[in-house]
Design an enzyme around this catalytic site. Sequence first.
Site, PDB file in Angstrom:
ATOM      1  N   CYS A 103       0.856  -1.180   0.000  1.00 42.02           N
ATOM      2  CA  CYS A 103       0.000   0.000   0.000  1.00 42.02           C
ATOM      3  C   CYS A 103       0.890   1.227   0.000  1.00 42.02           C
ATOM      4  O   CYS A 103       1.869   1.285   0.748  1.00 42.02           O
ATOM      5  CB  CYS A 103      -0.891  -0.020   1.247  1.00 42.02           C
ATOM      6  SG  CYS A 103      -1.999   1.394   1.348  1.00 42.02           S
ATOM      7  N   HIS A 145      -9.019  -3.939  -1.694  1.00 38.98           N
ATOM      8  CA  HIS A 145      -7.995  -3.141  -1.015  1.00 38.98           C
ATOM      9  C   HIS A 145      -8.330  -1.651  -1.128  1.00 38.98           C
ATOM     10  O   HIS A 145      -8.315  -0.927  -0.120  1.00 38.98           O
ATOM     11  CB  HIS A 145      -6.611  -3.443  -1.610  1.00 38.98           C
ATOM     12  CG  HIS A 145      -5.513  -2.611  -1.041  1.00 38.98           C
ATOM     13  ND1 HIS A 145      -4.497  -3.144  -0.279  1.00 38.98           N
ATOM     14  CD2 HIS A 145      -5.290  -1.271  -1.091  1.00 38.98           C
ATOM     15  CE1 HIS A 145      -3.690  -2.155   0.107  1.00 38.98           C
ATOM     16  NE2 HIS A 145      -4.152  -1.012  -0.381  1.00 38.98           N
ATOM     17  N   GLU A 146      -8.629  -1.206  -2.348  1.00 40.25           N
ATOM     18  CA  GLU A 146      -8.884   0.237  -2.541  1.00 40.25           C
ATOM     19  C   GLU A 146     -10.163   0.667  -1.832  1.00 40.25           C
ATOM     20  O   GLU A 146     -10.191   1.727  -1.201  1.00 40.25           O
ATOM     21  CB  GLU A 146      -8.946   0.590  -4.026  1.00 40.25           C
ATOM     22  CG  GLU A 146      -7.651   0.357  -4.790  1.00 40.25           C
ATOM     23  CD  GLU A 146      -6.411   0.898  -4.092  1.00 40.25           C
ATOM     24  OE1 GLU A 146      -6.514   1.913  -3.377  1.00 40.25           O
ATOM     25  OE2 GLU A 146      -5.345   0.294  -4.241  1.00 40.25           O
ATOM     26  N   HIS A 149      -9.995   1.423   1.847  1.00 43.61           N
ATOM     27  CA  HIS A 149      -9.542   2.774   2.227  1.00 43.61           C
ATOM     28  C   HIS A 149     -10.735   3.703   2.462  1.00 43.61           C
ATOM     29  O   HIS A 149     -10.633   4.658   3.231  1.00 43.61           O
ATOM     30  CB  HIS A 149      -8.655   3.377   1.134  1.00 43.61           C
ATOM     31  CG  HIS A 149      -7.240   2.872   1.145  1.00 43.61           C
ATOM     32  ND1 HIS A 149      -6.370   3.111   2.180  1.00 43.61           N
ATOM     33  CD2 HIS A 149      -6.548   2.136   0.238  1.00 43.61           C
ATOM     34  CE1 HIS A 149      -5.187   2.558   1.904  1.00 43.61           C
ATOM     35  NE2 HIS A 149      -5.268   1.950   0.739  1.00 43.61           N
TER      36      HIS A 149
HETATM   37 NI    NI Z   1      -3.673   1.014  -0.145  1.00 43.51          NI
END
Ligand code: NI
Length: 177
Positions: A103, A145-146, A149
């Site tokens: 990341c 993953h994105e 966030h």
């Molecule tokens: Ni990330």
Amino acid sequence: MGDPRLLRVAQPVAAENFDSPALHQLVSDLLDTMLSANGAGLAAPQIGVDQQVVVFGSRSVNPRYPDRPLVSPTVLVNPVITPLGPDGHTVERPPEEEDWEACLSLPGLRGKVPRWLHIHYSGFDQYGDPIERLASGFHARVVQHECDHLWGCLYPMRLRDFSQFGYTDVLFPEVVK
Ligand code: NI
């Protein structure tokens, strides 16, 4: 990591703000930042913006992930993710897979993160046109993953085995940083 702006649940983009100069500027900033850092994706909170906007994918092989399949370049706003079984239906225990992630908000580190193997995701592009896709494997991982966030979740919060977490140059000395 440690900045409280990475721990917020981001605000959805309001209907009247699609196809606006501010949203186009945000998308442009995200793409520039992602490309200059060789990221597989980037989320607005990572550049300090409290909006549900992520970008991911590329048209050419990413030097940080040379062995991963290409994911088509995507701008995804106000996303919703649903985990699926292998047959494309929702199931009680959607299958997971563990693989290494990095990341841009945790430079120099990698961890082996469990993610749903198959997902359906939906949302909008920056013009307000709907996006709806099925994804598996690496594509599904990048989206999860994105979008994490946007819910204030960084990948170390998903780790189950901290022996599978460390410095990229120690774990993978051959990898481009
Ligand atoms: Ni990330």
